[in-house]
Design a protein around this motif. Structure first.
Motif, PDB file in Angstrom:
ATOM      1  N   MET A   1       0.845  -1.177   0.000  1.00 50.95           N
ATOM      2  CA  MET A   1       0.000   0.000   0.000  1.00 50.95           C
ATOM      3  C   MET A   1       0.888   1.237   0.000  1.00 50.95           C
ATOM      4  SD  MET A   1      -1.714   2.652   1.739  1.00 50.95           S
ATOM      5  CE  MET A   1      -0.593   2.629   3.054  1.00 50.95           C
ATOM      6  N   GLU A   2       0.619   2.121  -0.915  1.00 49.84           N
ATOM      7  CA  GLU A   2       1.418   3.335  -1.033  1.00 49.84           C
ATOM      8  C   GLU A   2       0.537   4.455  -1.565  1.00 49.84           C
ATOM      9  OE1 GLU A   2       4.700   4.249  -4.168  1.00 49.84           O
ATOM     10  OE2 GLU A   2       5.653   3.245  -2.465  1.00 49.84           O
ATOM     11  N   ILE A   3       0.598   5.595  -0.920  1.00 55.07           N
ATOM     12  CA  ILE A   3      -0.163   6.765  -1.350  1.00 55.07           C
ATOM     13  C   ILE A   3       0.852   7.831  -1.749  1.00 55.07           C
ATOM     14  CG2 ILE A   3      -1.778   8.548  -0.632  1.00 55.07           C
ATOM     15  CD1 ILE A   3      -2.776   6.348   1.412  1.00 55.07           C
ATOM     16  N   LYS A   4       0.771   8.294  -3.009  1.00 53.94           N
ATOM     17  CA  LYS A   4       1.751   9.247  -3.527  1.00 53.94           C
ATOM     18  C   LYS A   4       1.136  10.628  -3.685  1.00 53.94           C
ATOM     19  CE  LYS A   4       4.607   6.066  -6.138  1.00 53.94           C
ATOM     20  NZ  LYS A   4       5.174   5.765  -7.452  1.00 53.94           N
ATOM     21  N   ASN A   5       1.992  11.615  -3.568  1.00 54.81           N
ATOM     22  CA  ASN A   5       1.630  12.996  -3.862  1.00 54.81           C
ATOM     23  C   ASN A   5       2.264  13.325  -5.207  1.00 54.81           C
ATOM     24  OD1 ASN A   5       1.004  15.687  -3.887  1.00 54.81           O
ATOM     25  ND2 ASN A   5       2.096  16.197  -2.012  1.00 54.81           N
ATOM     26  N   ARG A   6       1.559  12.990  -6.283  1.00 53.67           N
ATOM     27  CA  ARG A   6       2.122  13.133  -7.617  1.00 53.67           C
ATOM     28  C   ARG A   6       2.318  14.594  -8.005  1.00 53.67           C
ATOM     29  NH1 ARG A   6      -1.739   9.420 -11.025  1.00 53.67           N
ATOM     30  NH2 ARG A   6      -1.070  10.927 -12.564  1.00 53.67           N
ATOM     31  N   ARG A   7       1.507  15.458  -7.438  1.00 53.33           N
ATOM     32  CA  ARG A   7       1.584  16.873  -7.765  1.00 53.33           C
ATOM     33  C   ARG A   7       2.900  17.505  -7.279  1.00 53.33           C
ATOM     34  NH1 ARG A   7      -0.991  19.828 -11.400  1.00 53.33           N
ATOM     35  NH2 ARG A   7      -0.893  22.005 -10.859  1.00 53.33           N
ATOM     36  N   SER A   8       3.448  16.973  -6.191  1.00 50.31           N
ATOM     37  CA  SER A   8       4.650  17.577  -5.610  1.00 50.31           C
ATOM     38  C   SER A   8       5.841  17.499  -6.555  1.00 50.31           C
ATOM     39  CB  SER A   8       4.986  16.918  -4.280  1.00 50.31           C
ATOM     40  OG  SER A   8       5.257  15.558  -4.461  1.00 50.31           O
ATOM     41  N   ARG A   9       5.992  16.421  -7.285  1.00 49.05           N
ATOM     42  CA  ARG A   9       7.115  16.289  -8.228  1.00 49.05           C
ATOM     43  C   ARG A   9       6.972  17.257  -9.406  1.00 49.05           C
ATOM     44  NH1 ARG A   9      11.148  12.966  -6.106  1.00 49.05           N
ATOM     45  NH2 ARG A   9      10.173  11.261  -4.997  1.00 49.05           N
ATOM     46  N   PHE A  10       5.730  17.630  -9.725  1.00 51.20           N
ATOM     47  CA  PHE A  10       5.483  18.572 -10.804  1.00 51.20           C
ATOM     48  C   PHE A  10       5.706  20.013 -10.337  1.00 51.20           C
ATOM     49  CE2 PHE A  10       2.485  21.294 -13.183  1.00 51.20           C
ATOM     50  CZ  PHE A  10       3.026  21.153 -14.440  1.00 51.20           C
ATOM     51  N   LEU A 103       3.178   8.225   1.370  1.00 48.17           N
ATOM     52  CA  LEU A 103       2.826   7.598   2.639  1.00 48.17           C
ATOM     53  C   LEU A 103       2.811   6.099   2.390  1.00 48.17           C
ATOM     54  CD1 LEU A 103       1.716   8.258   5.548  1.00 48.17           C
ATOM     55  CD2 LEU A 103      -0.545   8.042   4.563  1.00 48.17           C
ATOM     56  N   PHE A 104       3.534   5.345   3.212  1.00 49.70           N
ATOM     57  CA  PHE A 104       3.636   3.919   2.960  1.00 49.70           C
ATOM     58  C   PHE A 104       3.786   3.149   4.266  1.00 49.70           C
ATOM     59  CE2 PHE A 104       7.877   5.596   3.013  1.00 49.70           C
ATOM     60  CZ  PHE A 104       8.659   4.624   3.607  1.00 49.70           C
ATOM     61  N   ILE A 105       3.613   1.839   4.166  1.00 52.46           N
ATOM     62  CA  ILE A 105       3.819   0.955   5.307  1.00 52.46           C
ATOM     63  C   ILE A 105       5.156   0.262   5.110  1.00 52.46           C
ATOM     64  CG2 ILE A 105       2.941  -1.046   6.568  1.00 52.46           C
ATOM     65  CD1 ILE A 105       0.139  -0.221   5.610  1.00 52.46           C
ATOM     66  N   SER A 106       6.050   0.376   6.103  1.00 48.20           N
ATOM     67  CA  SER A 106       7.394  -0.189   5.988  1.00 48.20           C
ATOM     68  C   SER A 106       7.353  -1.706   6.111  1.00 48.20           C
ATOM     69  CB  SER A 106       8.304   0.405   7.060  1.00 48.20           C
ATOM     70  OG  SER A 106       7.911  -0.067   8.332  1.00 48.20           O
ATOM     71  N   GLU A 107       8.501  -2.318   5.900  1.00 52.65           N
ATOM     72  CA  GLU A 107       8.601  -3.779   5.983  1.00 52.65           C
ATOM     73  C   GLU A 107       8.304  -4.285   7.389  1.00 52.65           C
ATOM     74  OE1 GLU A 107      12.601  -4.106   4.752  1.00 52.65           O
ATOM     75  OE2 GLU A 107      12.148  -3.600   2.673  1.00 52.65           O
TER      76      GLU A 107
END
Length: 145
Positions: A1-10, A103-107
């Motif tokens: 599960m991973e939630i990205k902020n795609r706008r930030s890289r732009f 935002l992600f869940i680590s190993e």
């Protein structure tokens, strides 16, 4: 599960990234595990030598009772003192800000937030980013076709 902020890289040039832990309540953890969170319009700032993330959306847990959390509450980030000092000195410089990237869940099962030390892009830089993305898309189509 991973939630990205795609706008930030732009919107920003990312010069450095850090992985931070988050101080969350139980219902927030359950909502994040259900992928009910968003990083749009969120940012990080310092308050009394501690780093906080503001406007990060974590939906209320559907099975939560009166103990449910506020979806856009202030959340404290957990970093080493040396990392906080590095970020603090850079943010005091003109033009630098700290933005959440994913935002992600680590190993190990912990919820982590990847933050980036960012500097805003100018309009022509954004146009160049769009142009590069379009060229890459065209090259990929040509390779497949």
């Amino acid at each position: 599960m991973e939630i990205k902020n795609r706008r930030s890289r732009f919107e920003y040039h990312i010069s450095a990234t850090f992985t931070a832990g988050l101080v969350l309540t139980g219902t927030e953890v359950k909502s994040v595990r259900d992928a009910k969170a968003g990083l749009v319009d969120s940012y990080c700032y310092f308050f009394k030598d501690e780093l906080y993330v503001k406007n990060m959306y974590i939906a209320e847990y559907k099975l939560g009772t009166h103990n449910n959390h506020d979806p856009r509450r202030l959340r404290k980030l957990l970093l080493n003192r040396s990392e906080l000092k590095k970020l603090g000195t850079k943010v005091k410089e003109r033009g630098f800000t700290i933005v959440p990237l994913r935002l992600f869940i680590s190993e190990t099962g912990l919820i982590k937030l990847e933050i980036g030390l960012a500097q805003g892009k100018k309009t022509y830089d954004k146009r160049q980013s769009i142009k590069n993305k379009d060229l890459k898309r065209e090259m990929d189509r040509a390779d497949k076709g």
